[in-house]
Design an enzyme around this catalytic site. Sequence first.
Site, PDB file in Angstrom:
ATOM      1  N   GLU A   1      38.964  37.767  39.865  1.00 38.11           N
ATOM      2  CA  GLU A   1      38.052  38.020  40.977  1.00 38.11           C
ATOM      3  C   GLU A   1      36.804  37.188  40.728  1.00 38.11           C
ATOM      4  O   GLU A   1      35.976  37.532  39.886  1.00 38.11           O
ATOM      5  CB  GLU A   1      37.729  39.518  41.078  1.00 38.11           C
ATOM      6  CG  GLU A   1      38.944  40.403  41.332  1.00 38.11           C
ATOM      7  CD  GLU A   1      39.643  40.091  42.642  1.00 38.11           C
ATOM      8  OE1 GLU A   1      39.004  39.511  43.552  1.00 38.11           O
ATOM      9  OE2 GLU A   1      40.834  40.421  42.780  1.00 38.11           O
TER      10      GLU A   1
ATOM     11  N   CYS B   1      28.966  38.714  44.404  1.00 38.19           N
ATOM     12  CA  CYS B   1      29.955  37.630  44.513  1.00 38.19           C
ATOM     13  C   CYS B   1      30.306  37.318  45.956  1.00 38.19           C
ATOM     14  O   CYS B   1      30.749  36.209  46.261  1.00 38.19           O
ATOM     15  CB  CYS B   1      31.215  37.970  43.716  1.00 38.19           C
ATOM     16  SG  CYS B   1      32.008  39.505  44.207  1.00 38.19           S
TER      17      CYS B   1
END
Length: 469
Positions: free
Chosen positions: A215, A249
């Site tokens: 991720e 993110c």
Amino acid sequence: MGSAQEQAIRLAVETARTCFNRGSTIPIAGRRKNLAALLREIENSQADIYRALKQDLNKSRAEAYMSEISLVKAEIKHLRRRLPWLALPRPKLPALSQLPGCLQVRREPYGVVLVMSPWNYPFQLTMEPIAAAIAGGNTVVVKPSAYTPHTSAVIEKILRRALPPGMASVIHGGRAENTALLEQRFDHIFFTGSPAVGRVVMEAASRHLTPVTLELGGKSPCFVDRTANIEKTARRILFGKLLNAGQTCVSIDYVYVHEDVRAQLIAALQAGISRALPSEHYRKSSFVKIISPKHFSRLSGLLAEQTLLGPDGEGLVEDFLDPQTQQIKPVIVDNLSWDSPLMAEEIFGPILPVLPFTDLETTLVAYEEREHPLALYIFTKDRRFARQVMGKVNAGGVCINDTLLHMSSSKAPFGGVGNSGMGNYHGDWSFKAMTREQTVLRKSWLFDIPVRHHPYGERSLKLLHTLLR
């Protein structure tokens, strides 16, 4: 790193493997019991979690609950509720060659899982993959970020109190510990962090042919059409950009706005920043700080020689920096190009570049060569505009007319593509990420199909053509 820490790492991995090999993680009832214990201990430790996130990141209680604790609790509840169904073997229709027999696909645990988590959401992005690993019947070795030691200590305490010995171990430390862990053999690695470190993790995993879930991140764009409601657009952009001080993110990395509404959007963003941070006291007490002096210095350097806009208009770099609190005040960057250092890397801070466009098709051509972002944001009332952008920008996830919320549900997967990640999780997909599909065929003893056995001849070939056409 000393030999004692290396020994501790080896011991943690060996203990996790011994625990898994005992088979105690496999029964579904036991997994659900462990998830319930984990949830109960999180609720009992909520005051400690608030305190740790305040010490590590200056997070307010409201932001800590909204962006970390509530999401973890929802994920655990979902996994516990859905686990009996998710773990149920799925019957499949056997092929002719498999008859008479029963065919099914089972979800089996990997074994020992390494979870390497980041500092930006140190509780959420550590506990969610841990819960998924437990739901999948695995044992876990956890390596949280060295930048958030207080949250890491609380996580270790929660795991020690909630789970049986050996099921989850925490390794503290920095790069040396990361390197030593990646030298060990794991059955699956779940990593959250930057694409650069993700490549290192994948390279290390390849030595043992270990499957990975990555991720990562990247430069997530936002496109604003002239049909958008500009006031609401600005407010929702700022929600996504100011949460965690932009250290997210999937935060908007930059905004492309149609030239016709550019000035209007910038004015709305300036007014929105003023409303979001109404006083110096509020900013210092409730706005997240930049995680470290190194990151503060990096972001400060990116602001040099740029046109910087705050709530009161244009300002100098030092107007937006507070070294004492290690905070950067939200700043809009205007009149920049793709040659700017701000556009060369993921920003990861409360800095919002705004670029104009007039011809969308020309603007989108560049995305044929750019790395795939983790998120794509589009603000428009025109569905054709949204389809056109989505057709050219291949992102891990898309959010239209809002920010961040596409990843907040346990009922849909979250993950990247290419440079922004590999694999996905959340809800049912978390369980799938931490298990593998195993085909099981149970043949009957009733009879065999003779043609499949030696010796073969022309008659065998004719029968095979008839049976397997």
